[in-house]
Design a protein around this motif. Sequence first.
Motif, PDB file in Angstrom:
ATOM      1  N   ASP A  13       1.251   9.943   1.768  1.00 22.29           N
ATOM      2  CA  ASP A  13       1.042   9.131   0.567  1.00 22.29           C
ATOM      3  C   ASP A  13       0.918   7.648   0.920  1.00 22.29           C
ATOM      4  OD1 ASP A  13       1.197  11.441  -0.896  1.00 22.29           O
ATOM      5  OD2 ASP A  13       3.247  11.103  -1.612  1.00 22.29           O
ATOM      6  N   LEU A  14       1.711   7.199   1.886  1.00 26.44           N
ATOM      7  CA  LEU A  14       1.648   5.801   2.312  1.00 26.44           C
ATOM      8  C   LEU A  14       0.296   5.489   2.945  1.00 26.44           C
ATOM      9  CD1 LEU A  14       3.016   3.051   2.843  1.00 26.44           C
ATOM     10  CD2 LEU A  14       3.906   4.010   4.985  1.00 26.44           C
ATOM     11  N   THR A  15      -0.168   6.392   3.799  1.00 26.08           N
ATOM     12  CA  THR A  15      -1.476   6.213   4.440  1.00 26.08           C
ATOM     13  C   THR A  15      -2.585   6.130   3.396  1.00 26.08           C
ATOM     14  OG1 THR A  15      -0.759   7.391   6.431  1.00 26.08           O
ATOM     15  CG2 THR A  15      -3.137   7.233   6.041  1.00 26.08           C
ATOM     16  N   SER A  16      -2.520   7.014   2.404  1.00 24.92           N
ATOM     17  CA  SER A  16      -3.525   7.024   1.339  1.00 24.92           C
ATOM     18  C   SER A  16      -3.488   5.728   0.539  1.00 24.92           C
ATOM     19  CB  SER A  16      -3.292   8.229   0.428  1.00 24.92           C
ATOM     20  OG  SER A  16      -4.207   8.235  -0.642  1.00 24.92           O
ATOM     21  N   HIS A  17      -2.295   5.242   0.231  1.00 29.04           N
ATOM     22  CA  HIS A  17      -2.172   3.999  -0.544  1.00 29.04           C
ATOM     23  C   HIS A  17      -2.728   2.809   0.230  1.00 29.04           C
ATOM     24  CE1 HIS A  17      -0.578   0.747  -2.947  1.00 29.04           C
ATOM     25  NE2 HIS A  17       0.106   0.307  -1.905  1.00 29.04           N
ATOM     26  N   LEU A  18      -2.384   2.709   1.512  1.00 27.50           N
ATOM     27  CA  LEU A  18      -2.862   1.583   2.312  1.00 27.50           C
ATOM     28  C   LEU A  18      -4.379   1.620   2.467  1.00 27.50           C
ATOM     29  CD1 LEU A  18      -0.117   1.422   5.096  1.00 27.50           C
ATOM     30  CD2 LEU A  18      -0.303   0.043   3.019  1.00 27.50           C
ATOM     31  N   ALA A  19      -4.930   2.825   2.579  1.00 27.10           N
ATOM     32  CA  ALA A  19      -6.387   2.954   2.647  1.00 27.10           C
ATOM     33  C   ALA A  19      -7.025   2.500   1.344  1.00 27.10           C
ATOM     34  CB  ALA A  19      -6.779   4.395   2.954  1.00 27.10           C
ATOM     35  N   GLY A  20      -6.363   2.768   0.221  1.00 28.34           N
ATOM     36  CA  GLY A  20      -6.905   2.411  -1.085  1.00 28.34           C
ATOM     37  C   GLY A  20      -6.941   0.918  -1.348  1.00 28.34           C
ATOM     38  N   VAL A  40       0.728  -5.674   0.614  1.00 28.32           N
ATOM     39  CA  VAL A  40       1.537  -4.463   0.459  1.00 28.32           C
ATOM     40  C   VAL A  40       2.752  -4.825  -0.385  1.00 28.32           C
ATOM     41  CG1 VAL A  40       2.784  -2.632   1.649  1.00 28.32           C
ATOM     42  CG2 VAL A  40       0.738  -3.646   2.689  1.00 28.32           C
ATOM     43  N   LYS A  41       2.839  -4.224  -1.560  1.00 28.87           N
ATOM     44  CA  LYS A  41       3.889  -4.550  -2.514  1.00 28.87           C
ATOM     45  C   LYS A  41       5.151  -3.716  -2.267  1.00 28.87           C
ATOM     46  CE  LYS A  41       1.380  -7.486  -4.936  1.00 28.87           C
ATOM     47  NZ  LYS A  41       0.161  -7.480  -4.124  1.00 28.87           N
ATOM     48  N   TYR A  42       6.262  -4.395  -2.166  1.00 24.08           N
ATOM     49  CA  TYR A  42       7.551  -3.744  -1.931  1.00 24.08           C
ATOM     50  C   TYR A  42       7.864  -2.729  -3.024  1.00 24.08           C
ATOM     51  CZ  TYR A  42      12.635  -3.405  -1.143  1.00 24.08           C
ATOM     52  OH  TYR A  42      13.911  -2.954  -0.906  1.00 24.08           O
ATOM     53  N   ALA A  43       7.653  -3.122  -4.279  1.00 29.38           N
ATOM     54  CA  ALA A  43       7.962  -2.233  -5.408  1.00 29.38           C
ATOM     55  C   ALA A  43       7.069  -1.000  -5.400  1.00 29.38           C
ATOM     56  CB  ALA A  43       7.806  -2.985  -6.720  1.00 29.38           C
ATOM     57  N   LYS A  44       5.808  -1.163  -5.010  1.00 25.28           N
ATOM     58  CA  LYS A  44       4.883  -0.033  -4.976  1.00 25.28           C
ATOM     59  C   LYS A  44       5.285   0.978  -3.921  1.00 25.28           C
ATOM     60  CE  LYS A  44       1.260   2.402  -5.857  1.00 25.28           C
ATOM     61  NZ  LYS A  44       1.149   3.174  -7.120  1.00 25.28           N
ATOM     62  N   ILE A  45       5.700   0.505  -2.749  1.00 21.40           N
ATOM     63  CA  ILE A  45       6.136   1.424  -1.696  1.00 21.40           C
ATOM     64  C   ILE A  45       7.384   2.176  -2.157  1.00 21.40           C
ATOM     65  CG2 ILE A  45       6.850   1.642   0.699  1.00 21.40           C
ATOM     66  CD1 ILE A  45       3.903   0.779   0.195  1.00 21.40           C
TER      67      ILE A  45
END
Length: 353
Positions: free
Chosen positions: A290-297, A306-311
């Motif tokens: 999920d982290l990889t997908s978010h960073l790619a997005g 990269v938002k602390y709250a989002k992670i």
Amino acid sequence: MYESQSYSVILQRMLDRVPDDVDKRQGSIIYDALAPAASEIAEMYVALDSSLRAVFPNTATDVYLDAITAPFGQARRTGTYAVRKGVFTGAGGSPFDVPIGSRFSISGNNFVVQLRIAAGEFELKCETLGQVGNQNFGTMLPLDYIAGLVSASLNDVLIPGEDQESDAQYRARFLQQVRLPSTSGNKADYMKWALEVEGIGGVQIIPLWNGAGTVKVVIIDTDKKPASTQLVQNVQAYISPTPGTGDGAAPVGATVSVVAATLVSINVAATIVRDGSRTLAQIKADFEADLTSHLAGIAFGTDPSVKYAKIGAILLSVSGVQDYTALQLNGTNGNISIGQGAVAVKGTVTLSG
């Protein structure tokens, strides 16, 4: 658009037009006469709604999206084959040159040697279309006997393989080109040219970065990671093989430098409270995906930080996680700023609990 025009709504509207002194109860003659017509009209509204969606690029899919974009000179990208680096050794670990055209296999995927890079190092092309060619690393087995070969290893991804462009990817690319028209070597032109090269997944343009007439083109691959040296060379050759001459896509006088994005590793550590339904290893694997997908997005987006709250929200959304404490990103409990020309990529993930 026509979601409100359901069978029951249409039938009731038809029944309301019948005088009240006529029996309109379910099973009555008038009810049974109107019900099939109401059903057919409801189906027509469904078809009409689908037809309307098919004529606008924001909602069209599949062949309808292709038909809308074709008059603009656009076409959906087909899948491509991954190009990888293979390293081969002979007796005593010395570099070993394998024959061009020899084939090797790893995890069910076959690769064919197509170009010598250096002693014992070759370019290999995956025989299977798409991203599957990017995935495996390590020892390969030759499909035919090669005398003197001791080991064969599949290493770097030189040019990532791509699956056929999805509706969402194609729509985003089309809308970007329509909304940011390219002309006379503007920023949109450079973005368009870079994206025309196979394997490119994102572009940033930095004009006048080193004086008048200079343009820096920063690229990432389709996995949203810094582009390989081979990809950088391919884009440079396509846009401007010789500075200022106009031999490539860039206009005369432009000094173009193509570079890979700077990698910013995002290391995540946290203590989690599990609900007992899954193991820590399962939770970690899902969170990493999920982290990889978010960073790619968010790569090369309008706000790539990269938002602390989002992670934290991503971690909480993983099945089996009840809560977390002591979340840190790169050793801090705040946002990670990603500057121009940089891309965030998953680093180490340390979960305990």
